[in-house]
Write a protein that holds these residues in place. Sequence first.
Motif, PDB file in Angstrom:
ATOM      1  N   ALA A  38       0.838  -1.199   0.000  1.00 21.13           N
ATOM      2  CA  ALA A  38       0.000   0.000   0.000  1.00 21.13           C
ATOM      3  C   ALA A  38       0.871   1.246   0.000  1.00 21.13           C
ATOM      4  CB  ALA A  38      -0.921  -0.004   1.216  1.00 21.13           C
ATOM      5  N   PHE A  39       1.863   1.290   0.902  1.00 20.73           N
ATOM      6  CA  PHE A  39       2.669   2.492   1.036  1.00 20.73           C
ATOM      7  C   PHE A  39       3.588   2.717  -0.150  1.00 20.73           C
ATOM      8  CE2 PHE A  39       1.296   3.157   5.282  1.00 20.73           C
ATOM      9  CZ  PHE A  39       1.552   4.494   5.506  1.00 20.73           C
ATOM     10  N   ALA A  46       1.807   3.862  -3.193  1.00 19.13           N
ATOM     11  CA  ALA A  46       1.347   5.237  -3.005  1.00 19.13           C
ATOM     12  C   ALA A  46       2.498   6.220  -3.153  1.00 19.13           C
ATOM     13  CB  ALA A  46       0.705   5.367  -1.633  1.00 19.13           C
ATOM     14  N   LEU A 106      -2.155  11.721   1.564  1.00 21.96           N
ATOM     15  CA  LEU A 106      -1.368  11.179   2.674  1.00 21.96           C
ATOM     16  C   LEU A 106      -2.276  10.829   3.854  1.00 21.96           C
ATOM     17  CD1 LEU A 106       1.824  13.413   2.658  1.00 21.96           C
ATOM     18  CD2 LEU A 106       1.658  10.985   2.134  1.00 21.96           C
ATOM     19  N   LEU A 163      -3.899   7.564   3.170  1.00 17.74           N
ATOM     20  CA  LEU A 163      -2.856   6.545   3.267  1.00 17.74           C
ATOM     21  C   LEU A 163      -2.543   6.222   4.727  1.00 17.74           C
ATOM     22  CD1 LEU A 163      -0.922   4.919   1.545  1.00 17.74           C
ATOM     23  CD2 LEU A 163       0.701   6.779   1.709  1.00 17.74           C
ATOM     24  N   SER A 164      -2.486   7.275   5.554  1.00 18.42           N
ATOM     25  CA  SER A 164      -2.167   7.063   6.967  1.00 18.42           C
ATOM     26  C   SER A 164      -3.245   6.242   7.662  1.00 18.42           C
ATOM     27  CB  SER A 164      -2.013   8.402   7.686  1.00 18.42           C
ATOM     28  OG  SER A 164      -1.113   9.215   6.988  1.00 18.42           O
TER      29      SER A 164
END
Lengths: 138, 325
Positions: free
Chosen positions: A74-75, A78, A106, A109-110
């Motif tokens: 995922a990270f 991204a 972000l 995402l976090s």
Amino acid sequence: MAGMEHFAEYGFFGALLLAGVLLAVGPVVIPLFISPRSRSEKSRDTYECGMDTIGSAWVRFDLAFYLFALIFVAFSVAVLYLFPVALVYDDGSYLWRDFVAVALFLGILSLALVYSWRRGVFSPALRTTSQRTHRVGE
Amino acid sequence: MVRDFTDIFGSTWLAAAASVAVIMAFLSVNSLMLIWMERKVSARMQRRLGPTEHGPFGLLQTFCDAIKLLGKELITPRHASTKLYLAAPILIFAPIIAICSLFPVSGNWVFRDYDIALVLVLAFTSMSILGIFAAGWGSNNKYSLLGAIRSILQNIAYEVPLLLSVMAVVLLAGSLNLRDIAMQQSGIPYVLLQPLAALIFFVAATAETNRAPFDIPEAESELIGGFHTEYSGMRFGMFFFAEYSSMVIVCGLATILFLGGWHGPVLPGIVWFFIKVYALIFVMMWFRWTFPRLRFDQLLKFSWLVLVPLAVLNLLATALVLKLL
């Protein structure tokens, strides 16, 4: 042709990669001529200087590792999307729009991190022995 | 005006061959000297002498070791998966030369100027994970497998803060070209504008190279070397070569991204570049004898719950400040 230009551009890099592979073979081939060769079967044991091993190392391992891999994917994907954003950021065409976009991106995402943290992904590594046996008994 | 090897040699292929020769010569001397330096630094920190016998200050010690390694038998364990086992050292070793060719060591001299050099460096440095996994799984040894699992988890955990801290620099510089990024630091190096990103980057880079205090994948005292337990002779030597070369790579990247690359007074740029790189490498060796090894879950938690949130906040703050200025 645009394609050919790219080929020349990255051909250099590709040639260096290929050279890396070829040079990696060298140090393994040279010892074939100068090193001793043992005829003993024992020396080809797994972890030869230790005790005889019991069973294969190819066993199933903990599913928790899979979750780490998922967050990583995922990270890192991204972050890949952020590279082009960082390049054109602040070129003067918009006042706040690109900051809001980056912040939203972000932020969402976090949430993935917060979610996995609340679900306890980051603290399963130290399951005690009693819990393990309990799990097996279930 | 930038000059690259293609300008000098006329043809791309000649330039590539020359680059390979230069880089390979540098890397060989570099890893021999770094192993010597590592032994000397650790010896001095423990009030020992370290190697003294061969050459002045024991400088030729690792050279002798390398020749000895060449004469050692290469053993393939009976139960190993032969293809993976043999491919692993090659996988780890192969990208190193190509990565090194991307670094601009001085302002007007590069091997080749790539606009996406930064992405290429990041992409190909993470290829080492594949080699580590091939080594760990292919050896069919429990120590190796445990070491490989730990190594991969650690590498992917620290890859994320590393990328995010790099992103803050890219936001500032507006370029992925390593030469451009270093060029923009002729006045102020980015370490002063991005101290948090620099710190996160260096911690993550230490973890990416499996150096202490993040050396649990190798953890001599518990895993007998981890993923390279089953490797002997020159195959083992190649893992060592790759380890010390990747130290140069991450420290070179840190130098370009945060310390202004070749910029510095009086001395020529290329000298400054290497002074900075080796100073950072010395700090890494210093780490090894200063910090105790972390426990595995602490290590993962530290990355995901401290470094990653900090790096995200740092990135947001950078984006905000860029808009306010």
